[in-house]
Design a protein around this motif. Structure first.
Motif, short mmCIF file in Angstrom:
data_model
loop_
_atom_site.label_atom_id
_atom_site.label_comp_id
_atom_site.label_asym_id
_atom_site.label_seq_id
_atom_site.Cartn_x
_atom_site.Cartn_y
_atom_site.Cartn_z
N LEU A 135 30.87 42.73 34.36
CA LEU A 135 32.25 43.60 34.40
C LEU A 135 33.14 43.81 33.28
O LEU A 135 33.54 45.00 32.80
CB LEU A 135 33.34 43.14 35.52
CG LEU A 135 32.73 43.18 36.91
CD1 LEU A 135 33.69 42.77 38.05
CD2 LEU A 135 32.26 44.94 37.41
N SER A 136 33.16 42.65 32.65
CA SER A 136 33.79 42.68 31.18
C SER A 136 33.29 43.49 30.29
O SER A 136 33.84 44.11 29.51
CB SER A 136 34.15 41.24 30.81
OG SER A 136 34.90 41.18 29.60
N THR A 137 31.95 43.20 30.03
CA THR A 137 30.96 43.79 29.10
C THR A 137 30.80 45.36 29.32
O THR A 137 30.42 46.11 28.43
CB THR A 137 29.79 42.98 29.17
OG1 THR A 137 29.00 43.11 30.18
CG2 THR A 137 30.01 41.71 28.27
N SER A 138 31.39 45.89 30.61
CA SER A 138 31.03 47.29 31.16
C SER A 138 32.30 47.76 30.56
O SER A 138 32.43 49.20 30.84
CB SER A 138 30.75 47.37 32.69
OG SER A 138 29.52 46.72 32.93
N GLY A 139 33.45 47.37 30.36
CA GLY A 139 34.46 47.97 29.76
C GLY A 139 35.84 47.81 30.91
O GLY A 139 36.67 48.47 30.53
N PHE A 140 35.60 47.07 31.80
CA PHE A 140 36.82 46.98 32.57
C PHE A 140 37.58 45.61 32.07
O PHE A 140 37.15 44.59 31.95
CB PHE A 140 35.98 46.46 33.94
CG PHE A 140 35.42 47.62 34.60
CD1 PHE A 140 36.07 48.61 35.29
CD2 PHE A 140 34.03 47.75 34.77
CE1 PHE A 140 35.47 49.80 35.77
CE2 PHE A 140 33.57 48.70 35.20
CZ PHE A 140 34.21 49.85 36.02
N SER A 141 38.70 45.92 31.86
CA SER A 141 39.78 45.00 31.12
C SER A 141 40.49 44.45 32.35
O SER A 141 41.02 43.06 32.01
CB SER A 141 40.45 45.43 30.01
OG SER A 141 41.21 46.87 30.54
N SER A 142 40.89 45.14 33.32
CA SER A 142 41.73 44.40 34.29
C SER A 142 40.94 44.02 35.66
O SER A 142 40.74 44.62 36.53
CB SER A 142 42.63 45.63 34.83
OG SER A 142 43.57 44.84 35.73
N ILE A 143 40.47 42.59 35.33
CA ILE A 143 39.64 42.12 36.57
C ILE A 143 40.38 40.58 36.96
O ILE A 143 40.92 39.90 36.40
CB ILE A 143 38.27 41.32 35.76
CG1 ILE A 143 37.57 42.37 34.94
CG2 ILE A 143 37.51 40.66 36.87
CD1 ILE A 143 36.38 41.99 34.09
N ASN A 144 40.53 40.95 38.26
CA ASN A 144 41.43 39.86 39.00
C ASN A 144 40.71 39.27 40.17
O ASN A 144 40.11 39.84 40.76
CB ASN A 144 42.51 40.76 39.70
CG ASN A 144 43.32 41.63 38.90
OD1 ASN A 144 44.20 41.03 37.92
ND2 ASN A 144 43.38 42.98 39.19
N LEU A 145 40.91 38.05 40.02
CA LEU A 145 40.11 37.05 41.28
C LEU A 145 40.96 36.93 42.23
O LEU A 145 42.10 36.37 42.01
CB LEU A 145 39.64 35.59 40.09
CG LEU A 145 38.68 34.69 41.13
CD1 LEU A 145 37.56 35.37 41.29
CD2 LEU A 145 38.49 33.65 40.24
#
Length: 162
Positions: A135-145
């Protein structure tokens, strides 16, 4: 009867001095008693120290209903779920790991949308880390666990179950 110098002063000398300055008149005080002021200031300090954290917490209120709609500036978040067996779901649809990034980019439509990752507690760390890295390498910067509340706090000993 003989009077000493002190007795004579107390008997007559004191009255003369009183007459000279007037009846019941006292001299001005040269010092201010600050003890009551300090007491009041300490009480105010304690009141403000106790009430300051309550001001930031907010007061529970029941808001009125209006015809105005919600602000639409916030995009709908995307939810990725990881089951204990390692299977990945986008929303409620199963998705293979290789197809996760292209499908997420298609759903985001060029907008920066937040992503919520919900992983089963028995899912392996490797799968969760791979999904978050994809997800991070795909351009998503707001990733919440996403986690559940009510677990043990940091530093607390776990309680043995019955």
């Amino acid at each position: 009867m003989a009077l000493s110098a002190n007795d004579a002063f107390a008997a007559g000398g004191g009255r003369r001095n009183r007459r000279r300055y007037g009846r019941g008149r006292r001299g001005a005080l040269s010092e201010i008693n600050v003890t009551p002021l300090v007491d009041v200031m300490l009480v105010l300090l304690i009141v403000f120290m106790i009430s300051a954290p309550l001001l930031t917490a907010g007061v529970p209120v029941e808001l009125p209903k209006t015809e105005a709609g919600a602000i639409q500036d916030q995009p709908e978040p995307l939810t990725v779920s990881i089951r204990a067996d390692g299977s990945i779901y986008l929303g409620e649809d199963p998705v293979p790991f290789a197809g996760l990034a292209p499908r997420m980019q298609a759903l985001s439509e060029g907008q920066s949308r937040p992503v919520y990752v919900r992983a089963d507690r028995h899912a392996t760390y490797e799968v969760v880390a791979q999904v978050m890295a994809a997800l991070s390498t795909s351009g998503f910067s707001s990733i919440n666990l996403i986690t559940d509340t009510g677990g043990p706090s940091s530093g607390a000993e776990e309680q043995a179950g019955p």
